[in-house]
Design an enzyme around this catalytic site. Structure first.
Site, PDB file in Angstrom:
ATOM      1  N   LEU A   1     -30.587  -6.097  11.103  1.00 26.76           N
ATOM      2  CA  LEU A   1     -31.271  -5.498  11.836  1.00 26.76           C
ATOM      3  C   LEU A   1     -30.928  -5.428  13.323  1.00 26.76           C
ATOM      4  CD1 LEU A   1     -35.335  -5.061  11.138  1.00 26.76           C
ATOM      5  CD2 LEU A   1     -33.285  -3.759  10.288  1.00 26.76           C
ATOM      6  N   HIS A   2     -30.527  -3.972  13.678  1.00 31.54           N
ATOM      7  CA  HIS A   2     -30.066  -3.382  15.336  1.00 31.54           C
ATOM      8  C   HIS A   2     -29.783  -2.276  15.782  1.00 31.54           C
ATOM      9  CE1 HIS A   2     -25.968  -3.913  13.806  1.00 31.54           C
ATOM     10  NE2 HIS A   2     -25.991  -3.426  14.990  1.00 31.54           N
ATOM     11  N   ARG A   3     -30.480  -0.841  14.905  1.00 31.88           N
ATOM     12  CA  ARG A   3     -29.331  -0.096  15.157  1.00 31.88           C
ATOM     13  C   ARG A   3     -30.762   0.570  15.663  1.00 31.88           C
ATOM     14  NH1 ARG A   3     -24.738  -0.048  12.380  1.00 31.88           N
ATOM     15  NH2 ARG A   3     -24.216  -0.088  14.328  1.00 31.88           N
TER      16      ARG A   3
END
Ligand code: UD1
Ligand code: UDP
Length: 362
Positions: A203-205
């Protein structure tokens, strides 16, 4: 021909690796500039080591910052480098801030720009990457596309046909080249995992992790999914920062089957994905890699700039609706879902070869 290539982030290193080995084959001189957008050892150096990339000729050391600040810093520092080196061509890859900044500086200096991975569109201008993609494409001279949608998007935006080259996917070139080597990874033993008995999460958005409520929503789905299957969560630095900022540590620690890791090296991560039951992600590149690996991918976004991974590949664009994500995850673990397993056109390991051939002919 003297080329100057600009990279700055984890996915950039993976993409440029395929091109660098092709440049070498043709004795093309390439100056590798690292903007320093990613700088942690595990987000940068580890990839140079895993992929056998040469040390960057120049590192601009710009590090983190807000969108405009980061782009401004690259522009100022890179301009000096490009003025001094005066290459015939600047190559930029992907859709990150370093990509746009590289293209802008080169164009301003009247140097031709090649954009590798052109034409992808999410049609979501809330994503910084979409702005970067559109602007980079608008000023590039060579637009190298990975899928048919990219060609269509560029034509619809008024880019002329003679600039568009459908060549395939350099990220997949790198994957195919390193698949064998990745199979020697000890990551499954190190994390005590059995093949297909775990899933992988990244996850990194900003839309998923920069807001407490959105991030908590994802954590709440994990609470249920990890009761059914082990979840290996490779934590991106942006995400790690927000776990602290939103005080989510305790909640995460309470989930016995949710295993957090530092960002993993390319070979370990490739092997981890290859043997997983499925992947949960908001990454761009991982949607493509899982398609080639034939591993189901639940994409935690409501849009994708890579539609071929849904139409032909194993990508399931599920959104971040908690019920929908849990339902899909359960269907996969229960073997109740049939995924597409087609490899998209030209994702055959020869994209970099086609790119270099095009550059040499033009
Ligand atoms: C960037 C790209 C994104 C890409 C991602 C790949 C932009 C706008 N975003 O997002 O498109 O998918 O890289 O991983 O270019 N940080 C560290 N160490 C690092 C790098 C970052 O601690 O080595 C932390 C910093 O707190 C920083 C934050 O992560 O503020 C975000 O980094 P940044 O480069 O701005 O964006 P990414 O989320 O990494
Ligand atoms: N990746 C990796 N280690 C990790 C997580 C991802 O090597 O712990 C690789 C992944 O296989 C893919 C790339 O990083 O090749 C994707 O980068 P990221 O998700 O950061 O960026 P995006 O593709 O979304 O721009």
């Amino acid at each position: 021909m003297k080329i100057l290539s600009v990279v700055g982030t984890r996915p950039n290193f993976i993409k440029i690796a395929a091109l660098i080995s092709e440049f070498k084959k043709h004795n093309i001189s390439n100056i590798l500039v690292h903007t320093g957008q990613h700088y942690d050892k595990k987000m940068s150096k580890l990839f140079f080591d895993d992929l056998g990339l040469p040390k960057p000729d120049i590192n601009l050391g710009i590090r983190s910052g807000e969108y405009s600040e980061q782009i401004n810093k690259v522009i100022a520092k890179l301009d000096e480098v490009i003025a001094g080196e005066n290459p015939n061509l600047v190559v930029v890859v992907g859709d990150v801030n370093s990509t746009l900044a590289g293209a802008l500086v080169a164009k301003q200096r009247r140097i031709k720009v090649a954009h590798v991975e052109a034409g992808l569109r999410s049609f979501d201008l809330d994503m910084p990457e979409e702005i970067n993609r559109m602007l980079t494409d608008a000023i590039s001279d060579f637009l190298f596309t990975t899928e048919e949608s990219g060609n269509r998007n560029l034509l619809n935006e008024g880019i002329t046909k003679d600039k568009i080259f459908f060549v395939g996917n350099v990220m997949i070139d790198t994957l195919l080249k390193h698949r064998e080597k990745a199979s020697k990874s000890k990551i499954l033993q190190n994390l005590r995992l059995k093949k297909k008995q775990y899933c992988v999460l990244t996850l990194h958005r900003p839309s998923n992790v920069d807001n407490k409520k959105d991030f908590e929503n994802i954590i709440s789905m994990l609470e249920e999914i990890q009761q059914k299957i082990k979840v290996i969560f490779s934590v991106h630095p942006r995400t790690r920062k927000n776990i602290q900022a939103f005080n989510l540590n305790q909640k995460i620690k309470s989930m016995k089957n949710l295993i957090l890791t530092e960002p993993l090296g390319y070979l370990d991560f490739l092997w981890l994905m290859s043997n997983s039951n499925f992947v949960l992600t908001d990454s761009g590149g991982i949607q493509e890699e899982t398609t080639v690996l034939g591993v189901p991918c639940i994409t935690l976004r409501s849009n994708t700039e890579r539609p071929v991974t849904i139409k032909q590949g194993s990508n399931l664009l599920v959104s971040t609706n908690k019920e929908k994500v849990i339902q899909k995850a359960m269907q996969i673990t229960d073997g109740k879902i049939k995924i597409n397993k087609k490899i998209p056109e030209l994702w055959d390991g020869k994209a970099a070869e086609r790119i270099v051939k095009t550059l040499l002919q033009n």
